[in-house]
Motif scaffolding. Structure first.
Motif, PDB file in Angstrom:
ATOM      1  N   ALA A   1       0.744  -1.357   0.037  1.00 15.97           N
ATOM      2  CA  ALA A   1       0.218  -0.028   0.138  1.00 15.97           C
ATOM      3  C   ALA A   1       0.916   1.284   0.053  1.00 15.97           C
ATOM      4  N   GLY A   2       2.135   1.190   0.364  1.00 15.05           N
ATOM      5  CA  GLY A   2       3.084   2.313   0.383  1.00 15.05           C
ATOM      6  C   GLY A   2       2.947   2.964   1.512  1.00 15.05           C
ATOM      7  N   LYS A   3       2.971   2.430   2.779  1.00 11.83           N
ATOM      8  CA  LYS A   3       2.875   2.816   3.957  1.00 11.83           C
ATOM      9  C   LYS A   3       4.107   3.586   4.305  1.00 11.83           C
TER      10      LYS A   3
ATOM     11  N   THR B   1      -4.462   2.092   2.405  1.00 13.53           N
ATOM     12  CA  THR B   1      -4.592   1.169   1.261  1.00 13.53           C
ATOM     13  C   THR B   1      -4.269   1.856   0.033  1.00 13.53           C
ATOM     14  N   ALA B   2      -4.196   1.017  -1.023  1.00 15.21           N
ATOM     15  CA  ALA B   2      -3.892   1.302  -2.458  1.00 15.21           C
ATOM     16  C   ALA B   2      -5.259   1.269  -2.958  1.00 15.21           C
ATOM     17  N   PRO B   3      -5.596   1.729  -4.161  1.00 22.85           N
ATOM     18  CA  PRO B   3      -7.092   1.922  -4.793  1.00 22.85           C
ATOM     19  C   PRO B   3      -7.742   0.553  -5.088  1.00 22.85           C
ATOM     20  N   ASP B   4      -6.896  -0.551  -5.177  1.00 19.73           N
ATOM     21  CA  ASP B   4      -7.410  -1.809  -5.463  1.00 19.73           C
ATOM     22  C   ASP B   4      -6.414  -3.083  -5.320  1.00 19.73           C
ATOM     23  N   LEU B   5      -6.876  -4.296  -5.237  1.00 24.62           N
ATOM     24  CA  LEU B   5      -5.815  -5.364  -5.300  1.00 24.62           C
ATOM     25  C   LEU B   5      -5.076  -5.332  -6.386  1.00 24.62           C
TER      26      LEU B   5
ATOM     27  N   VAL C   1      -6.277   6.440   0.981  1.00 18.99           N
ATOM     28  CA  VAL C   1      -6.283   5.660  -0.212  1.00 18.99           C
ATOM     29  C   VAL C   1      -5.281   6.393  -0.910  1.00 18.99           C
ATOM     30  N   ASN C   2      -3.815   5.624  -0.901  1.00 20.38           N
ATOM     31  CA  ASN C   2      -2.641   6.191  -1.484  1.00 20.38           C
ATOM     32  C   ASN C   2      -2.482   5.605  -2.961  1.00 20.38           C
ATOM     33  N   ASP C   3      -2.945   6.669  -3.801  1.00 20.94           N
ATOM     34  CA  ASP C   3      -2.805   6.509  -5.297  1.00 20.94           C
ATOM     35  C   ASP C   3      -1.341   6.576  -5.645  1.00 20.94           C
ATOM     36  N   ASP C   4      -1.042   5.738  -6.676  1.00 20.92           N
ATOM     37  CA  ASP C   4       0.332   5.539  -7.217  1.00 20.92           C
ATOM     38  C   ASP C   4       1.105   6.993  -7.472  1.00 20.92           C
ATOM     39  N   ALA C   5       0.226   7.799  -8.046  1.00 21.82           N
ATOM     40  CA  ALA C   5       1.005   9.112  -8.554  1.00 21.82           C
ATOM     41  C   ALA C   5       0.743   9.979  -7.370  1.00 21.82           C
ATOM     42  N   ALA C   6       0.001  10.009  -6.208  1.00 24.61           N
ATOM     43  CA  ALA C   6      -0.325  10.948  -5.430  1.00 24.61           C
ATOM     44  C   ALA C   6       0.219  10.480  -3.880  1.00 24.61           C
ATOM     45  N   HIS C   7       1.284   9.950  -3.640  1.00 22.40           N
ATOM     46  CA  HIS C   7       1.513   9.633  -2.416  1.00 22.40           C
ATOM     47  C   HIS C   7       1.811  10.854  -1.547  1.00 22.40           C
TER      48      HIS C   7
END
Length: 198
Positions: free
Chosen positions: A19-21, A126-130, A170-176
């Motif tokens: 998830a990029g925590k 979390t991420a947007p989806d699995l 929600v941690n979006d790929d491009a927007a941490h």
């Protein structure tokens, strides 16, 4: 911990693998110097780029057992075939210095800490989806295929637990950076609610 220390704000960050925590937490620390991440203790080998004492403290199983015997953990768990724990001493030290400890743990550990600490702030990242989680796990190339499958199965179960956390980010790929700002703002709002300095 003393009752006064237990009453101070402790932030618990959890969420599924991938998830990029860590990225969100590190960015939040740069935004708010009063926050301090507590390095989790692990019995697994370091991943590429992980620094001893910064990302985690790496122990052998025998060393981990010694820490257990000394009651050195606020919580500990075995997951993915390795043991992990949140050390007690750095949390107490940070609280005594007026800083806000940020504890990164799995969902099971978050549940234990919620029971053991007085009113912590529980954040689920979390991420947007699995599919996003799977892409991130594969990109870091740190696990075998069976380990990735096990982590994805665990991630699905963990995402179902998000409802009892205080906030889901929600941690979006491009927007941490946005996720980190949301984390910092949530901590600031919680300090205001408690009448603590922001």
């Amino acid at each position: 911990m003393s009752p006064s220390e237990l009453a101070q704000l402790v932030v618990i960050v959890s969420g599924p693998s991938g998830a990029g925590k860590d990225t969100v937490i590190e960015t939040a620390l740069a935004l708010d110097p009063s926050l301090a991440k507590v390095a989790t203790v692990k019995t697994r080998a370091p991943r590429p780029g992980e620094i001893e004492g910064v990302h985690h403290v790496f122990l052998t199983d025998q060393e981990f057992d010694r820490w257990l015997a000394q009651d050195a953990f606020l919580e500990h768990v075995e997951i993915y075939g390795h043991r992990s724990g949140v050390p007690r001493a750095p949390v107490e030290q940070l609280l005594s210095q007026g800083q806000t400890p940020v504890l990164r743990t799995d969902v099971q550990g978050a549940r234990t800490l919620k029971a053991n600490l007085q009113d912590p702030l529980l954040i689920f990242i979390t991420a947007p989806d699995l599919d996003s989680l799977e892409r991130r796990m594969r990109a870091r190339a740190a696990e075998t295929e069976p380990e990735i499958k096990a982590r994805l199965a665990e991630a699905e179960a963990e995402m179902a637990e998000a409802g009892w956390f205080d906030l889901v980010i929600v941690n979006d790929d491009a927007a941490h950076h946005d996720a980190a700002r949301e984390l910092v703002d949530a901590i600031s709002a919680e300090r205001t609610r408690r009448g603590q300095p922001r």
